[in-house]
Structures are given as structure tokens and as C-alpha cells.
Design an enzyme around this catalytic site. Structure first.
Site, PDB file in Angstrom:
ATOM      1  CG  ASP A 129      -2.098  -0.858   1.087  1.00  0.00           C
ATOM      2  OD1 ASP A 129      -2.390  -1.276  -0.045  1.00  0.00           O
ATOM      3  OD2 ASP A 129      -2.766  -1.112   2.102  1.00  0.00           O
ATOM      4  CE  LYS A 161      -7.961   1.008  -2.110  1.00  0.00           C
ATOM      5  NZ  LYS A 161      -8.723   0.474  -1.032  1.00  0.00           N
ATOM      6  CG  MET A 163      -8.525   7.238   6.821  1.00  0.00           C
ATOM      7  SD  MET A 163      -9.358   5.769   6.204  1.00  0.00           S
ATOM      8  CE  MET A 163      -9.667   4.874   7.714  1.00  0.00           C
TER       9      MET A 163
HETATM   10  C1  LIG Z   1      -6.678   3.274   5.488  1.00  0.00           C
HETATM   11  S1  LIG Z   1      -6.166   3.783   7.092  1.00  0.00           S
HETATM   12  C2  LIG Z   1      -5.026   2.532   7.485  1.00  0.00           C
HETATM   13  C3  LIG Z   1      -4.759   2.393   8.960  1.00  0.00           C
HETATM   14  C4  LIG Z   1      -3.721   1.330   9.267  1.00  0.00           C
HETATM   15  N1  LIG Z   1      -4.215   0.009   8.967  1.00  0.00           N
HETATM   16  C5  LIG Z   1      -3.235   1.379  10.708  1.00  0.00           C
HETATM   17  O1  LIG Z   1      -3.494   0.450  11.469  1.00  0.00           O
HETATM   18  O2  LIG Z   1      -2.571   2.355  11.065  1.00  0.00           O
HETATM   19  C6  LIG Z   1      -5.135   5.142   6.685  1.00  0.00           C
HETATM   20  C7  LIG Z   1      -5.082   6.174   7.802  1.00  0.00           C
HETATM   21  O3  LIG Z   1      -4.230   5.732   8.838  1.00  0.00           O
HETATM   22  C8  LIG Z   1      -3.637   6.861   9.449  1.00  0.00           C
HETATM   23  N2  LIG Z   1      -2.179   6.752   9.316  1.00  0.00           N
HETATM   24  C9  LIG Z   1      -1.477   5.749   8.765  1.00  0.00           C
HETATM   25  N3  LIG Z   1      -0.153   5.947   8.900  1.00  0.00           N
HETATM   26  C10 LIG Z   1      -0.022   7.110   9.569  1.00  0.00           C
HETATM   27  C11 LIG Z   1       1.092   7.866  10.034  1.00  0.00           C
HETATM   28  N4  LIG Z   1       2.350   7.459   9.850  1.00  0.00           N
HETATM   29  N5  LIG Z   1       0.839   9.023  10.686  1.00  0.00           N
HETATM   30  C12 LIG Z   1      -0.411   9.449  10.907  1.00  0.00           C
HETATM   31  N6  LIG Z   1      -1.499   8.782  10.490  1.00  0.00           N
HETATM   32  C13 LIG Z   1      -1.312   7.627   9.841  1.00  0.00           C
HETATM   33  C14 LIG Z   1      -4.192   8.091   8.746  1.00  0.00           C
HETATM   34  O4  LIG Z   1      -5.336   8.503   9.442  1.00  0.00           O
HETATM   35  C15 LIG Z   1      -4.545   7.524   7.400  1.00  0.00           C
HETATM   36  O5  LIG Z   1      -5.476   8.319   6.726  1.00  0.00           O
END
Ligand SMILES: C[S@@+](CC[C@H](N)C(=O)[O-])C[C@H]1O[C@@H](n2cnc3c(N)ncnc32)[C@H](O)[C@@H]1O
Length: 276
Positions: free
Chosen positions: A49, A71, A189
Site C-alpha cells: 500500500d 490508492k 482518516m
Molecule cells: C486506510 S487507514 C489505514 C490504517 C492502518 N491500517 C493502521 O493500522 O494504522 C489510513 C489512515 O491511517 C492513518 N495513518 C497511517 N499511517 C499514519 C502515520 N504514519 N501518521 C499518521 N497517520 C497515519 C491516517 O489517518 C490515514 O489516513
């Protein structure tokens, strides 16, 4: 046997024709698990991803096939159906398929949908959990998720209306009901609809001076942190030009940062009004 085999002795055998859903963690390669790294070394193809950190991808053996399924990032978007079809096709071709996802595969990561599709196709899978960004983002900003005397629960939730949800932006959740719990909200998100979410929480009775922390690119060298009041947070985030990916924490736990951050070792913070 390599050193890594000895460190993760209970890992199942990565059989050809199976799919392993592996959490890459929040971005810092140091937060990727040993089990994930071991699986990565055995995989024939890595379906990854956009939010998988570059440092984690750099750990993959150079010869391993890579199949980008993100995406974002200016590349063509892949539908979820397309991604699951590709996982199934790779597995049916007899490959060891490593499905690498940011954070944890089962926390807002579509891992549930993907494993349901694999099960329906009769393909066996294994889950390697990862550190979810909601919790890592708090830690990286010196905000304890729970502290005795502050809170006994946290709520992890999405600020993104589910595809096909009816109604105006941010109406997918009963925000006043969540406000009434008094538990801190950890939002994934939530950047697109932050203004609407804050308004719904205020309408639901949450105090305007409730503290909000926004942590972007948590655990990476690009990490930024902004602390603001609920009633002005959306404007401050816009003024600071902060962009997704971000974790938004709302509630009593955010206040602990003021005492901890000055002593914490880590990336610099962005404070309200700095405009940085
Ligand atoms: C589709 S979700 C995936 C979440 C992921 N499976 C997790 O457990 O962290 C994507 C969201 O995760 C958050 N996210 C993922 N990586 C991040 C990071 N390094 N810093 C801040 N937010 C993050 C944001 O809110 C982003 O829009």
C-alpha cells in the site's frame, strides 16, 4: 538457520499459494515486526500500500516482485475488488504472497474484506499484526493512550464516511453519542472532514476548549504535531497546511503532552500559531 529464524521460532511455514497479511507499522522501519521481516524475506511477491514506509520497503530483498496496490501518490487508483483479485491470482500462480499494509492489517486496513475474499476463494492466509498508527501516533507525540486517573477507555474510529454512506459529510457516525462517552477519540482518516466532525462534537455537547492533537506522518522524519482547541482545530490545521496521513486525538489525554513533550526524545513539534 539465520539469526532471524532463531528470533521468530514460532512463525508458520510460508507455503506457496498462500497469502500473508502483514502490518508494516506506522512508517518507522524500527517499528516493523521481526515476524513481518522474516515473512518479507521469504515472499515471492509483495503487494503493498501507499502508506507502507519507504524504510520498510527497503528491507525487502532486491529480487522480490513488487506489486503496488496503493490508492494515492499520483499513481492510478486501484479498487478493492481489483486488489483482492490480484491477491487471489498471485496465490493461484503458486506464489508466496505478502500483502503489506500500513499499521495493522485489521485496523481500518481492509484486512477483513481481503481475508473474507481469500476465504471465499479457498485460499489460506496468515495475519502478522502491526503497530497501528492510532497508537503509534499518540506515542510519538508524547500522548499516553490511557493513564490511570485520566481515562479508562479510548475509541478508535474513522473520520471517513464509508463508501456508499448516505447523508452529509461526517454523518456516518453518531458523533454526539461518542462525545457523551467522555472517552478520548482517536480518529483515522479525519482530515478531510475535520471541520464537520468538530462541529458535530460541539453540537453533541463536547466543550469548545477540549484539546485536540493532530499528528501527521507519525514516526517518520516528516512528523508534525499540532495541539489546538476543538472549536478552532480545523482552522489551525488549515493554517499550518497539515496534510494526511494524520491521527487526530480528541480529549483529556492530549493535555498530558504538555508535561511530557519537553522531555521526550523525538521529532520536533509544531505548536499552535507557529504557522510552520
Ligand atoms: C486506510 S487507514 C489505514 C490504517 C492502518 N491500517 C493502521 O493500522 O494504522 C489510513 C489512515 O491511517 C492513518 N495513518 C497511517 N499511517 C499514519 C502515520 N504514519 N501518521 C499518521 N497517520 C497515519 C491516517 O489517518 C490515514 O489516513
Amino acid at each position: 538457520m539465520t539469526d532471524l529464524d532463531a528470533l521468530v521460532p514460532n512463525l508458520p511455514v510460508f507455503e506457496p499459494g498462500t497469502v500473508w497479511l502483514v502490518g508494516a507499522g506506522p512508517g518507522d522501519p524500527g517499528l516493523f515486526t521481526l515476524a513481518g521481516l522474516q515473512a518479507m524475506r521469504q515472499a515471492d511477491v509483495i503487494v503493498h500500500d501507499a502508506l507502507v514506509g519507504d524504510g520498510v520497503m527497503a528491507l525487502a530483498p532486491p529480487g522480490t516482485e513488487r506489486d503496488y496496490a496503493g490508492k494515492r501518490g499520483g499513481r492510478p487508483s486501484h479498487s478493492q475488488a481489483d486488489i483482492t483479485e490480484r491477491l487471489i491470482a498471485h496465490a493461484r500462480a503458486g506464489k508466496r504472497v505478502l500483502r503489506l499494509k500500513g499499521g495493522d492489517p485489521f485496523v481500518f486496513g481492509r484486512g477483513g474484506e481481503e481475508t473474507l475474499a481469500l476465504a471465499a476463494a479457498g485460499i489460506r492466509f496468515h495475519i502478522v499484526p502491526g503497530i497501528t498508527s492510532g497508537l503509534a501516533g499518540l506515542a510519538a507525540a508524547s500522548i499516553p493512550a490511557t493513564t490511570r486517573g485520566t481515562n479508562h477507555a479510548v475509541i478508535l474510529m474513522t473520520g471517513h464516511p464509508a463508501a456508499g454512506a448516505e447523508g452529509p459529510a461526517a454523518s456516518h457516525a453518531d458523533w454526539p453519542a461518542f462525545a457523551a462517552t467522555g472517552a478520548p477519540l482517536i480518529l483515522y482518516m479525519a482530515m478531510t472532514h475535520l471541520d464537520a466532525i468538530a462541529r458535530r462534537l460541539l453540537e453533541g455537547g463536547m466543550a469548545p476548549d477540549t484539546e485536540v492533537a493532530v499528528v501527521t506522518d507519525a514516526t517518520t522524519p516528516r512528523q508534525r504535531v499540532l495541539v489546538a482547541r476543538l472549536d478552532t482545530c480545523a482552522a489551525e490545521v488549515a493554517a499550518a497546511a497539515m496534510k494526511a496521513p494524520a491521527i487526530v486525538a480528541i480529549g483529556s489525554i492530549v493535555g498530558l503532552r504538555a508535561a511530557l513533550a519537553p522531555f521526550a526524545i523525538g521529532p520536533d513539534a509544531v505548536e499552535p500559531g507557529s504557522g510552520a
